[in-house]
Design a protein around this motif. Structure first.
Motif, mmCIF file in Angstrom:
data_model
loop_
_atom_site.group_PDB
_atom_site.id
_atom_site.type_symbol
_atom_site.label_atom_id
_atom_site.label_comp_id
_atom_site.label_asym_id
_atom_site.label_seq_id
_atom_site.Cartn_x
_atom_site.Cartn_y
_atom_site.Cartn_z
ATOM 1 N N TRP A 46 39.207 39.543 31.388
ATOM 2 C CA TRP A 46 40.611 39.126 31.364
ATOM 3 C C TRP A 46 41.491 40.098 32.131
ATOM 4 O O TRP A 46 42.432 39.702 32.821
ATOM 5 N N MET A 50 43.833 39.246 35.503
ATOM 6 C CA MET A 50 45.263 39.514 35.593
ATOM 7 C C MET A 50 45.581 40.511 36.698
ATOM 8 O O MET A 50 46.596 40.385 37.394
ATOM 9 N N VAL A 118 49.052 47.035 36.157
ATOM 10 C CA VAL A 118 48.624 46.547 34.853
ATOM 11 C C VAL A 118 48.286 47.733 33.954
ATOM 12 O O VAL A 118 47.464 48.582 34.312
ATOM 13 N N HIS A 149 52.811 44.738 34.372
ATOM 14 C CA HIS A 149 52.165 43.883 33.378
ATOM 15 C C HIS A 149 51.479 44.751 32.330
ATOM 16 O O HIS A 149 51.015 45.857 32.621
ATOM 17 N N ASP A 175 52.039 40.947 28.029
ATOM 18 C CA ASP A 175 51.821 39.654 28.674
ATOM 19 C C ASP A 175 50.591 38.961 28.113
ATOM 20 O O ASP A 175 50.498 37.735 28.124
#
Length: 470
Positions: A46, A50, A118, A149, A175
């Motif tokens: 995941w 992203m 991220v 993020h 997020d």
């Protein structure tokens, strides 16, 4: 409905249940290190999606959640991603130490000024019971501010898993939250769930645990039989009162949720659509109709002596009764004495407190614990509605609904929910399942509405929501 994809019949585990489930896997031949590799690589999938090759910073704490972070970081590095780890402190568990030793990239100290696209929060996971230290909170919020993020692994740091409480003020928004092994209650309970963004689950082989709570899933609803008629599909009697608009709204919603016949008892038939049958005679005559399959009482009922009488007549009908709004303030153990048919109560927080007082409960515990205590004390199915809806049955079953649209926070949507649940009960669905189906259809109708809808518009979308389940 929610912004998540939930596996069918997904279980929700407490911290203690999760530890028991992990221990069962270890006893069966796995190990903490092996489970950490499975969880970390699943979460890394995941993170990779992203990040899309952008820079990733993984914040690792001292425990096994931090160990998950080292596994995630190594998986990203092996794929050719740009990743660095910020270690809040040295790893302290054996598995976390092993995971760090296997990471081949850069590990920075807590003073590092890491920037990126991220941030992956692996500071603390589901076992946290006390607030983050000032140093850890400052580190987390600083890194969160320096990344576009944010992803939480298992749970955002600073969240209590079983209750959904925030142990610190000023926690960042995420997020994406990637649950590991099983859902936790905090994934569905306020205020924690409001921080989490999209929810995803990484399985690690945990088997179903008897008695565990479940995530509400989309129901399967069959079309009426080829030889069906309106009474076989279910006759719902809706008891109106001093505010006829609320009962009318519930009736309109009920028409779209499966019942074949909706009959509204009201003294003010003005403005009622022609396809809703109106009864203006004695309520006792309406509710002694042996064709009734469910009764809804509460929306617009009032709280005076006449309202009490109407509620008493409704509860005397030997069919399923949905009690909502004013009826919840009037309900008491005495009012339910002698009832053998199912009763479904749909309280919001204020009404939940009123019912707890009526049934001499102290109102302590988590939201699921409170709903279950009330269900057991009253014998009713409890739909503790709100932004974190929980459904509890007297036999101990608990279901948590995924987040629905926040646009539901408008007047009249509770009347729509009551009508939909009552319609499913009238259609012959058992009380607990009818409550779950009603909550799901209500949330799906809200999703279909989009933004800034009225309760009337929500009711109009119920048939479309029902069609999703056929």
């Amino acid at each position: 409905m929610p912004d998540s994809e939930f596996p069918r019949l997904s279980q929700i585990l407490t911290v203690a249940q999760m530890r028991e489930a992990e221990q069962a896997l270890i006893d069966a031949g796995s190990s903490v290190d092996a489970l950490m590799q499975i969880a970390g690589h699943g979460a890394a999938d995941w993170v990779w999606r992203m990040s899309a090759h952008r820079k990733v910073t993984v914040l690792c704490g001292p425990g096994n959640n931090g160990g998950d972070g080292y596994v995630i970081a190594e998986a990203i590095r092996e794929r050719g991603g740009h990743v660095e780890v910020v270690a809040a402190t040295e790893p302290k568990t054996g598995a976390a130490k092993n995971a760090r030793a296997l990471f081949g990239g850069e590990v920075l100290g807590p003073e590092a000024e890491a920037h990126g696209d991220v941030l992956v929060d692996c500071l603390f996971g589901s076992g946290l019971t006390r607030p983050l230290s000032d140093e850890h909170l400052a580190l987390l919020t600083r890194l969160a501010a320096h990344h576009r993020h944010r992803i939480a692994v298992d749970l955002p740091s600073g969240v209590q898993s079983d209750s959904g409480m925030l142990l610190n003020r000023g926690l960042p928004q995420y997020d994406l939250t990637v649950a590991l092994g099983a859902w936790k209650f905090a994934h569905f309970l306020m205020p924690a769930t409001a921080l989490m963004g999209t929810l995803r689950l990484v399985p690690i082989g945990v088997t179903p645990l008897e008695g565990a709570a479940q995530v509400l899933d989309a129901p399967h609803i069959a079309a009426p039989a080829a030889d069906a008629h309106k009474y076989r599909r279910g006759l719902l009697a809706v008891v109106g009162g001093r505010m006829p608009g609320a009962a009318l709204l519930a009736s309109v919603a009920a028409q779209g949720a499966g019942a074949g016949y909706v009959k509204l008892f009201t003294e003010s038939p003005t403005g009622v659509p022609t396809d809703i049958v109106v009864e203006t005679g004695e309520l006792s005559a309406v509710l002694t109709d042996d064709r009734n399959s469910a009764v809804l009482a509460g929306p617009g009922l009032g709280r005076d002596g006449e309202a009490r009488e109407r509620l008493a007549v409704a509860l005397a009908d030997p069919v399923a009764v949905v009690a909502d709004a004013d009826a919840l303030v009037l309900l008491s153990p005495r009012a339910l004495a002698g009832r053998t048919a199912p009763t479904i109560a749909t309280p919001h927080e204020g009404e939940l407190i009123a019912l707890e007082r009526s049934f001499e409960l102290d109102g302590t515990g988590t939201r699921p614990e409170r709903a279950l205590a009330l269900a057991k004390a009253s014998g009713m199915v409890i739909v503790a509605k709100g932004p974190d809806t929980v459904i509890a049955a007297p036999d101990g079953r608990i279901v948590c609904a995924p987040r629905a649209s926040s646009w539901l926070s408008t007047a009249g949507t509770g009347d729509v929910l009551a009508g939909v649940i009552a319609s499913r009960a009238a259609a012959g669905v058992p009380a607990f399942e009818a409550a779950g189906e009603g909550v799901w259809l209500h949330g799906e109708a809200a999703r279909l509405c989009g933004a800034a809808f009225t309760a009337r518009e929500l009711a109009a979308k119920v048939p479309e929501a029902l069609a999703v389940c056929l």
